[in-house]
Design a protein around this motif. Structure first.
Motif, PDB file in Angstrom:
ATOM      1  N   ALA A  89       0.820  -1.218   0.000  1.00 50.16           N
ATOM      2  CA  ALA A  89       0.000   0.000   0.000  1.00 50.16           C
ATOM      3  C   ALA A  89       0.850   1.262   0.000  1.00 50.16           C
ATOM      4  N   ALA A  90       2.172   1.127  -0.117  1.00 48.90           N
ATOM      5  CA  ALA A  90       3.053   2.297  -0.059  1.00 48.90           C
ATOM      6  C   ALA A  90       2.747   3.274  -1.193  1.00 48.90           C
ATOM      7  N   SER A 275       2.260  -2.481  -7.539  1.00 55.31           N
ATOM      8  CA  SER A 275       1.611  -1.212  -7.210  1.00 55.31           C
ATOM      9  C   SER A 275       2.381  -0.021  -7.769  1.00 55.31           C
ATOM     10  N   TRP A 276       3.705  -0.034  -7.587  1.00 53.13           N
ATOM     11  CA  TRP A 276       4.511   1.070  -8.097  1.00 53.13           C
ATOM     12  C   TRP A 276       4.542   1.077  -9.622  1.00 53.13           C
ATOM     13  N   PHE A 277       4.588  -0.100 -10.210  1.00 52.48           N
ATOM     14  CA  PHE A 277       4.574  -0.212 -11.669  1.00 52.48           C
ATOM     15  C   PHE A 277       3.271   0.385 -12.216  1.00 52.48           C
ATOM     16  N   ALA A 278       2.130  -0.008 -11.608  1.00 46.72           N
ATOM     17  CA  ALA A 278       0.826   0.477 -12.058  1.00 46.72           C
ATOM     18  C   ALA A 278       0.694   1.987 -11.830  1.00 46.72           C
ATOM     19  N   VAL A 300      -4.773   6.528  -6.757  1.00 46.29           N
ATOM     20  CA  VAL A 300      -5.260   5.582  -5.752  1.00 46.29           C
ATOM     21  C   VAL A 300      -5.758   4.306  -6.421  1.00 46.29           C
ATOM     22  N   ALA A 301      -6.486   4.480  -7.529  1.00 43.27           N
ATOM     23  CA  ALA A 301      -7.089   3.329  -8.215  1.00 43.27           C
ATOM     24  C   ALA A 301      -6.037   2.384  -8.789  1.00 43.27           C
ATOM     25  N   ALA A 302      -4.987   2.942  -9.396  1.00 38.93           N
ATOM     26  CA  ALA A 302      -3.990   2.109 -10.077  1.00 38.93           C
ATOM     27  C   ALA A 302      -3.262   1.150  -9.142  1.00 38.93           C
ATOM     28  N   PRO A 303      -2.633   1.635  -8.062  1.00 38.92           N
ATOM     29  CA  PRO A 303      -1.911   0.689  -7.202  1.00 38.92           C
ATOM     30  C   PRO A 303      -2.814  -0.306  -6.500  1.00 38.92           C
TER      31      PRO A 303
END
Length: 501
Positions: A89-90, A275-278, A300-303
């Motif tokens: 969640a970072a 998450s970071w990639f997205a 917010v949605a992507a990760p």
């Protein structure tokens, strides 16, 4: 793959008992995942003993729901406290916390919840689609191929390490060594038992897992008890996002879900990587790049979509090959071992109905996440106000109860605490305990398949090169190992220097 197995798994998961436990697992995952610093992996490790008395399909359904719930719940502390509830969640902190500061905490949590739902649902459908195809492929796997898979798994787990790959490989090798403690399966001779009858049956996987993951986190929380207390925000705005907002975010969610599935397929990667990639891709495709980091809902949605999509993606190599796609799926493999089910390519054929129950449970858990999340997200905000010292005491208590309940043995409690102390040292030394856990899982598979392969090949190592599948897997393992060594990086830099001249 027999259609009856797929339908049998669906029937199992739709039973009243399993639906109830999926809802309970989702709720537990929400509460544990919302506590800052507690990951989905640790939630699974702590609550694994609860499934010991359950049927395999029922216990796995509950753990799958717990995994899904904790994967989303990490965003609660990330959005409200700027403290990721889970490492994955970072990336959510970047835009989630600014939205909370602007009085839109409910909006941020709602986007997070629905994005997690769609991402998780995508990965569940992908897992259900891929499993029958993989089931046909794994019929070609025997002891020789299983040994090659185990070797490949041991080289891949180096990517689970924090920083250098070498400590990760050493951690995995130590896990292999620990897995040999106990009676030799062929000769019946005790190995590294030191005359202690409690070690004759080997070191229980769950005892080591609870100690390595849970105790270090409790000690780290105790270290932070003197830090300033956290103040959680209150949710005052609308939690359910508007349909127009979801429609506008859907291309971003679908792209991020695909990124999560693809990332989960690679053993050793996790939700934090996805998450970071997205997040980066969402920013790259956005027309308003300057708003990222200031409260853009796409950030917010992507990760969150990618994070939950990793769940199903990581289960694909877990189910097909018996190689954990992440440390959380390693615990799910541990749950199978507790139930007497040996992970590996034969999982789909020998225990097909249980496997498809797990797959359907992942899909059902995402619907449960949406329902339970809408009902209890505001309640879970209170979890973020619990002092770190109290959380640490609760973790240690659960660790002691869980390790004792496995065999009703105080020796296991002492062993768990010893693993906990060693895990704490590993964390302080920036060595991830996850490779060691995977080494514990792959050790018995590697040993058994090696002995069987030697019998098939009449003690000749050429037996591993006679199988095309095993040869390819071993070559990939060799390349993976060489890539991790400093010598390979030196050669790579040398060629680069030669090209520039």
């Amino acid at each position: 793959m027999d259609l009856a197995l797929i339908l049998g798994g669906l029937t199992n998961v739709l039973s009243l008992t399993n639906i109830s436990l999926v809802l309970l697992g989702t709720l537990l995952g929400l509460f544990v995942g919302a506590m800052p610093g507690l990951s989905a992996t640790m939630a699974l490790a702590l609550l694994l003993p609860l499934t010991f008395t359950l049927e395999p399909a029922t216990g796995l359904s509950m753990l799958a729901a717990l995994y899904v719930g904790a994967s989303y719940a990490g965003s609660i502390a990330a959005i409200l406290l700027r403290t990721p509830g889970t490492p994955a969640a970072a990336a959510t902190v970047m835009d989630g916390y600014p939205l909370s500061e602007q009085g839109q905490a409910g909006k941020a949590l709602g986007i997070s919840l629905f994005s997690s739902f769609f991402g998780g649902l995508m990965s569940g459908v992908a897992l259900l689609t891929a499993a029958p195809l993989l089931g046909v492929m794994v019929l070609e796997f025997g002891p020789v191929e299983l040994f090659a898979i185990a070797v490949l798994g041991m080289t891949i787990i180096g990517s689970l390490s924090q920083g250098s790959v070498v400590p990760g490989l050493l951690s995995g090798g130590l896990g292999l060594l620990v897995s040999t403690v106990g009676m030799d399966t062929t000769t019946g001779t005790p190995r590294m038992a030191f005359g202690n009858i409690n070690l004759f049956s080997g070191i229980d996987f769950t005892v080591a897992l609870i100690g390595l993951f849970s105790v270090p986190q409790a000690l780290l929380l105790i270290e932070k008890t003197g830090s300033p207390s956290k103040v959680a925000s209150a949710i005052k705005d609308r939690l359910v996002p508007k349909v127009s907002e979801l429609k506008r975010l859907m291309p971003n969610i679908l792209r991020s879900g695909c990124i999560g599935i693809a990332t989960g397929l690679i053993p050793g990667t996790g939700g934090d990587t996805a998450s970071w990639f997205a997040y980066n891709e969402a920013k790259r495709f956005s027309k308003d790049k300057a708003s990222f980091g200031k409260g853009n809902i796409a950030g917010v949605a992507a990760p969150e979509a990618a994070n939950n999509a990793v769940v199903g993606g990581a289960l694909i190599p877990t189910i097909a090959l018996g190689i954990p796609g992440s440390s959380s799926t390693a615990i799910l493999l541990g749950a199978l071992m507790v139930q007497g089910i040996l992970p590996g390519p034969n999982l789909l054929t020998d225990h097909g109905e249980i496997t498809f129950t797990l797959i359907w449970a992942v899909i059902l858990a995402n619907f449960a996440l949406l329902v339970v999340g809408l009902m209890f997200t505001k309640l879970c905000v209170g979890v973020t106000r619990i002092p770190d010292g109290f959380v640490a005491c609760a973790i240690i208590t659960l660790c002691i109860i869980g390790s004792f309940a496995i065999n009703n043995s105080f020796f296991d409690v002492g062993l768990m605490l010893a693993f906990g102390a060693f895990g704490y040292w590993m964390v302080k030394a920036d060595i991830s305990p996850a490779p060691m856990v995977i080494g514990l899982i792959l050790g018995p598979v590697m040993e058994k398949s090696y002995k069987q392969s030697m019998l098939i090949g009449q003690d000749s190592f050429w037996v591993f090169l006679e199988s095309p599948i095993a040869t390819v897997l071993l070559l990939i393992a060799l390349l993976s190992f060489l890539q991790a060594t400093p010598f390979f990086r030196w050669i790579k830099s040398l060629f680069k220097m030669i090209r520039t001249q």
